[in-house]
Design a protein around this motif. Sequence first.
Motif, mmCIF file in Angstrom:
data_model
loop_
_atom_site.group_PDB
_atom_site.id
_atom_site.type_symbol
_atom_site.label_atom_id
_atom_site.label_comp_id
_atom_site.label_asym_id
_atom_site.label_seq_id
_atom_site.Cartn_x
_atom_site.Cartn_y
_atom_site.Cartn_z
ATOM 1 N N THR A 60 -0.824 -17.341 5.656
ATOM 2 C CA THR A 60 -0.808 -16.545 4.630
ATOM 3 C C THR A 60 -1.331 -15.289 4.851
ATOM 4 O O THR A 60 -2.938 -15.106 5.332
ATOM 5 C CB THR A 60 -1.424 -17.004 3.295
ATOM 6 O OG1 THR A 60 -0.723 -18.001 2.910
ATOM 7 C CG2 THR A 60 -1.044 -15.785 2.154
ATOM 8 N N THR A 63 -1.708 -8.864 1.901
ATOM 9 C CA THR A 63 -0.966 -7.873 1.377
ATOM 10 C C THR A 63 -1.049 -6.717 2.349
ATOM 11 O O THR A 63 -2.075 -6.149 2.638
ATOM 12 C CB THR A 63 -1.190 -7.310 -0.037
ATOM 13 O OG1 THR A 63 -1.087 -8.704 -0.906
ATOM 14 C CG2 THR A 63 -0.269 -6.508 -0.566
ATOM 15 N N ASP A 66 3.583 -7.553 7.286
ATOM 16 C CA ASP A 66 4.914 -8.057 7.156
ATOM 17 C C ASP A 66 5.126 -9.367 8.363
ATOM 18 O O ASP A 66 5.325 -8.781 9.369
ATOM 19 C CB ASP A 66 5.917 -7.049 7.348
ATOM 20 C CG ASP A 66 7.201 -7.179 7.081
ATOM 21 O OD1 ASP A 66 7.464 -8.362 6.930
ATOM 22 O OD2 ASP A 66 7.974 -6.405 7.210
ATOM 23 N N SER A 68 7.756 -11.228 7.889
ATOM 24 C CA SER A 68 9.268 -11.495 7.442
ATOM 25 C C SER A 68 10.058 -11.607 8.900
ATOM 26 O O SER A 68 10.908 -12.359 8.928
ATOM 27 C CB SER A 68 9.875 -10.680 6.459
ATOM 28 O OG SER A 68 10.023 -9.457 7.094
ATOM 29 N N SER A 88 10.244 -20.738 6.737
ATOM 30 C CA SER A 88 10.633 -19.401 6.167
ATOM 31 C C SER A 88 9.511 -18.523 6.573
ATOM 32 O O SER A 88 8.399 -18.836 6.881
ATOM 33 C CB SER A 88 10.513 -19.733 4.828
ATOM 34 O OG SER A 88 9.436 -20.167 4.178
ATOM 35 N N THR A 90 8.107 -14.801 4.659
ATOM 36 C CA THR A 90 8.395 -13.602 3.993
ATOM 37 C C THR A 90 7.318 -12.661 4.340
ATOM 38 O O THR A 90 6.507 -12.801 5.557
ATOM 39 C CB THR A 90 7.799 -14.143 2.475
ATOM 40 O OG1 THR A 90 6.454 -14.346 2.374
ATOM 41 C CG2 THR A 90 8.610 -15.233 1.900
ATOM 42 N N ALA A 91 6.937 -11.680 3.566
ATOM 43 C CA ALA A 91 6.090 -10.354 3.981
ATOM 44 C C ALA A 91 4.722 -11.065 4.382
ATOM 45 O O ALA A 91 4.069 -10.620 5.221
ATOM 46 C CB ALA A 91 6.045 -9.294 2.876
ATOM 47 N N THR A 92 4.079 -12.103 3.594
ATOM 48 C CA THR A 92 2.919 -12.508 3.655
ATOM 49 C C THR A 92 2.678 -13.936 4.048
ATOM 50 O O THR A 92 1.694 -14.377 4.241
ATOM 51 C CB THR A 92 1.971 -12.192 2.467
ATOM 52 O OG1 THR A 92 2.610 -12.702 1.302
ATOM 53 C CG2 THR A 92 1.862 -10.553 2.136
#
Length: 167
Positions: A60, A63, A66, A68, A88, A90-92
């Motif tokens: 993780t 914020t 990125d 992704s 997967s 995602t952005a974070t």
Amino acid sequence: ATSFLAFFISFGPLTSADPLINVTATPIDNTAGVTTTYIIVFTTITPLTVVTTPDRIIITFLTGFDASGATVDGATVTQSGSDPTLVSATATVVTLDVTADEAAGIQNIVMNGIINTQTVGTEKTVSIETQDGDNAFTTLDGPTDSAVFTISAAAVATLTIKTQPSA
């Protein structure tokens, strides 16, 4: 005579996941806003398995990063020698499945395609967690934050314009 009724409820031991050890995240390029490769190293306490459902590694980012477009680089070095697969990104959050049983010990995950945050600073971290695939992805070890790393400002470019003297 008085009767006494004793009623006991017994619960299993209350435990929490062990922290991961020596967690580091090192960007190859620590410039704000650039796409780079991260070398993420950590030591697991609990072995990872692929009995029925593969165990997972969750990475993780804070914020502003990125992840992704993340991919697993072939330079990854695990206890088994087998690279985890990308489930997967995602952005974070990057989710990886282990592809072979991994003994407890050092895991060295190399991730390409991570875009650094635009926010410059010295207190950046990633968090690592391992999850049990055969037990509804409950936490095995972690989550544990990495040692801090720095994101630096991009170098300022200068443009010099020279004029030609008139003839």
